[in-house]
Scaffold this motif. Structure first.
Motif, mmCIF file in Angstrom:
data_model
loop_
_atom_site.group_PDB
_atom_site.id
_atom_site.type_symbol
_atom_site.label_atom_id
_atom_site.label_comp_id
_atom_site.label_asym_id
_atom_site.label_seq_id
_atom_site.Cartn_x
_atom_site.Cartn_y
_atom_site.Cartn_z
ATOM 1 N N UNK A 159 14.412 2.385 -3.890
ATOM 2 C CA UNK A 159 13.925 1.077 -3.455
ATOM 3 C C UNK A 159 13.049 0.479 -4.546
ATOM 4 N N UNK A 160 13.348 -0.755 -4.927
ATOM 5 C CA UNK A 160 12.524 -1.495 -5.872
ATOM 6 C C UNK A 160 11.726 -2.530 -5.099
ATOM 7 N N UNK A 161 10.410 -2.405 -5.132
ATOM 8 C CA UNK A 161 9.526 -3.366 -4.479
ATOM 9 C C UNK A 161 8.883 -4.236 -5.548
ATOM 10 N N UNK A 162 9.257 -5.501 -5.575
ATOM 11 C CA UNK A 162 8.622 -6.431 -6.503
ATOM 12 C C UNK A 162 7.655 -7.296 -5.714
ATOM 13 N N UNK A 163 6.372 -7.219 -6.072
ATOM 14 C CA UNK A 163 5.400 -8.002 -5.323
ATOM 15 C C UNK A 163 4.254 -8.444 -6.227
ATOM 16 N N UNK A 164 3.506 -9.396 -5.739
ATOM 17 C CA UNK A 164 2.463 -10.130 -6.460
ATOM 18 C C UNK A 164 3.122 -11.000 -7.534
ATOM 19 N N UNK A 165 3.474 -10.422 -8.690
ATOM 20 C CA UNK A 165 4.197 -11.142 -9.759
ATOM 21 C C UNK A 165 3.654 -12.543 -10.021
ATOM 22 N N UNK A 220 2.391 -5.134 -0.002
ATOM 23 C CA UNK A 220 3.422 -4.519 -0.833
ATOM 24 C C UNK A 220 3.145 -3.058 -1.104
ATOM 25 N N UNK A 221 1.900 -2.749 -1.456
ATOM 26 C CA UNK A 221 1.557 -1.361 -1.734
ATOM 27 C C UNK A 221 1.665 -0.513 -0.466
ATOM 28 N N UNK A 222 1.217 -1.046 0.674
ATOM 29 C CA UNK A 222 1.329 -0.316 1.933
ATOM 30 C C UNK A 222 2.796 -0.088 2.303
ATOM 31 N N UNK A 223 3.629 -1.111 2.092
ATOM 32 C CA UNK A 223 5.048 -0.956 2.391
ATOM 33 C C UNK A 223 5.663 0.114 1.502
ATOM 34 N N UNK A 224 5.244 0.163 0.242
ATOM 35 C CA UNK A 224 5.727 1.203 -0.656
ATOM 36 C C UNK A 224 5.365 2.590 -0.148
ATOM 37 N N UNK A 225 4.149 2.747 0.359
ATOM 38 C CA UNK A 225 3.700 4.033 0.898
ATOM 39 C C UNK A 225 4.498 4.411 2.151
ATOM 40 N N UNK A 226 4.772 3.410 2.994
ATOM 41 C CA UNK A 226 5.542 3.658 4.216
ATOM 42 C C UNK A 226 6.973 4.065 3.873
#
Length: 556
Positions: free
Chosen positions: A124-130, A148-154
């Motif tokens: 999974x690639x999570x692109x966020x903030x940017x 975004x960071x929380x979703x990455x942890x989940x």
């Protein structure tokens, strides 16, 4: 006994009924069934509507199917009672011993408790903030940093291999406006009409001159201020993100897409697929046939890439890096962007919503004394990540921003989130964790050993109603994590933590459930069993806070 174990047990009963010829289910027995905690007391520990869901497929009245399931479930160890309600609900009561085993399972799993394999094997690639490197991260970007960071942890806890990525937009007109604004400041001139303002522009101008005293006399002063200034701004953004507890695995430079030939490769791939054509001297992507409201220009008639060209190249680059799912998190002003991106995904032969997913976040308003904060002292125009951290701290900031579904606007009362009181949700949950730590310390002081408690644990001793409620709450955690990943809703973890902390506090306040022996009472097996339960609650609260990137303090 957990909801997952009950679901498996129900599937086993259905499978047995079909193998003996007592039941035929059109399409076969499901691999799992929904088991939930009932809303009303007196309806057992868990409930399922599987009989109503399968009644038609089985050619049976749901209550008749429920009767067959009831007989099979009551024969399972750990199931104390099964009651049929209404048109075919099954209300299941679990024996105290089977329920109490949850505590031992949580303690044994430790930091791994809550993990699941829902996304096992997926990249999974999570692109966020940017955010563009033209100024500090504003509050909207901060929301995506937390979510975004929380979703990455989940996702990671759900088995996925996650890469957090920041798309560094160092190409285009916004960078030109930024560099011209910094240059103007260095010259002592006002910012251009379409430029950027704020103290940070003057700070960067001074920093560039300190590093490059010859900048103003260079052959191309604006290029010097662009190169050095953008690098300084991006360094500042990275610092803010790290201080907020968000670390990216990849910082991807947009400029590289245009220098490396990635745009040309993407256009060539789409041409091979028959989804690119020429018209009016420009190169077009046929997105309308994939659901967009019109076809889109990729290469303009002057030979320069249109904005979409970078998106094509970037998406293809991600897929070529092996990512199964590419999630992009964008602000509310990008809502109209979704259709063309999904059409682009389909044009590459991929599946929109699976290979590419776009999450839209809504606005955040910070309130001080009941009034919106509209300006930052440093940025001059927007409220920034540093303003938030200065006002309430990293833990409260992250928790506050992940506590709500990202698709709704939120108003954050800074006074509330700074309080050390139970009406502050993050304080309430963190204090619950600190309480478990203090209880375990007190038990240790009395000579109660957690190791001995686990070794001699008798789950049947946790038979008080409050203990049953707490055990059922702890058993829900893995399902909450899986749901948060599946729905892209990390706020479910925060709400679960508040509910579970409330259940724990009720247990703690119940005289009959005291963990420590009173007065001269000797340590009894029930005290040790409650020590295991306390450690289980501590583990779940700590694991949940960690998913949100929030600390679990031992003392408060």
């Amino acid at each position: 006994m957990t909801p997952e174990q009950l679901s498996t047990a129900i599937v086993d009963v259905l499978t047995t009924l079909t193998s003996t010829g007592d039941l035929t289910v059109e399409g076969g027995v499901p691999t799992s069934v929904t088991v939930e905690r009932p809303r009303q007391k007196g309806h057992g520990d868990y409930a399922t509507n599987v009989a109503m869901q399968l009644g038609k497929k089985a050619g049976m009245n749901p209550r008749a199917l429920a009767e067959k399931l009831k007989s099979g479930l009551e024969a399972i160890d750990g199931v104390a009672e099964v009651e049929i309600a209404g048109p075919g609900f099954l209300n299941i009561t679990v024996a105290a011993g089977a329920q109490g085993e949850v505590a031992a399972r949580v303690v044994a799993a430790g930091r791994a408790y809550g993990s699941n394999d829902a996304f096992a094997g997926e990249k999974v690639n999570l692109e966020f903030v940017s955010a563009n490197p033209t100024g500090p991260i504003h509050i909207g970007g901060v929301r995506w940093a937390a979510v975004g960071d929380a979703l990455g942890r989940v996702f990671t806890m759900s088995g996925a291999a996650v890469t957090r990525e920041y798309y560094f937009n160092d190409h285009g007109s916004q960078i030109d406006r930024f560099s011209s604004s910094v240059l103007a400041s260095a010259k002592g001139e006002p910012a251009p009409e379409d430029g950027y303002g704020g103290q940070y522009i003057h700070d960067i101008a001074a920093a560039v001159l300190a590093e490059r005293p010859d900048a103003l006399s260079a052959e191309d002063p604006q290029e010097v201020f662009r190169a050095v200034g953008v690098d300084m701004m991006f360094t500042e953004i990275k610092r803010s993100m790290t201080a907020f507890g968000v670390d990216f695995d990849v910082f991807f430079h947009e400029d590289e897409l245009h220098k490396s030939g990635a745009v040309e490769r993407a256009v060539a791939r789409l041409r091979e697929l028959g989804n690119v054509y020429e018209k009016d001297g420009a190169t077009w992507l046929a997105t309308e046939k994939f659901g967009d409201d019109k076809d889109r220009v990729v290469i303009k008639s002057d030979g320069n890439g249109a904005y979409l060209s970078g998106d094509l190249a970037y998406y293809l680059d991600k897929r070529e890096r092996g990512f199964d799912r590419c999630l992009i998190m964008l602000g509310a002003d990008h809502h109209g962007y979704v259709g063309r991106m999904m059409a682009m995904c389909a044009a590459f032969g991929d599946t929109p919503g699976t290979n590419l997913e776009i999450l839209i976040g809504q606005m955040v308003n910070l309130l001080r004394d009941g009034q919106p904060m509209r300006m930052s002292k440093r940025a001059g125009t927007v409220v920034t990540i540093d303003d938030l951290v200065e006002a309430i701290g990293v833990d409260a900031g992250r928790y506050a921003l992940t506590r709500y579904s990202s698709d709704v606007n939120i108003d954050l009362d800074l006074e509330l989130w700074a309080r050390a009181t139970n009406d502050n949700p993050v304080y309430y949950v963190q204090y619950g964790h600190a309480r478990t730590c203090r209880m375990i310390e007190n038990a240790t002081a009395l000579g109660m050993s957690l190791e001995d408690a686990v070794a001699g644990f008798d789950p049947a001793l946790l038979d008080h109603e409050r203990e049953g409620e707490l055990l059922r709450a702890l058993a829900e955690f893995p399902r909450v994590v899986a749901s948060a990943a599946d729905l892209r809703h990390p706020h479910r973890v925060a709400r679960y933590l508040e509910d579970t902390t409330a259940v724990f506090n009720k247990w703690y306040d119940t005289k009959e459930c005291r963990m420590l022996p009173q007065g001269d009472e000797p340590v009894a097996p029930v005290n040790l069993a409650r020590l295991v339960l306390t450690r289980a609650a501590q583990t779940v609260i700590a694991n949940g806070l960690d998913l949100l990137g929030v600390s679990a303090p031992e003392r408060m």
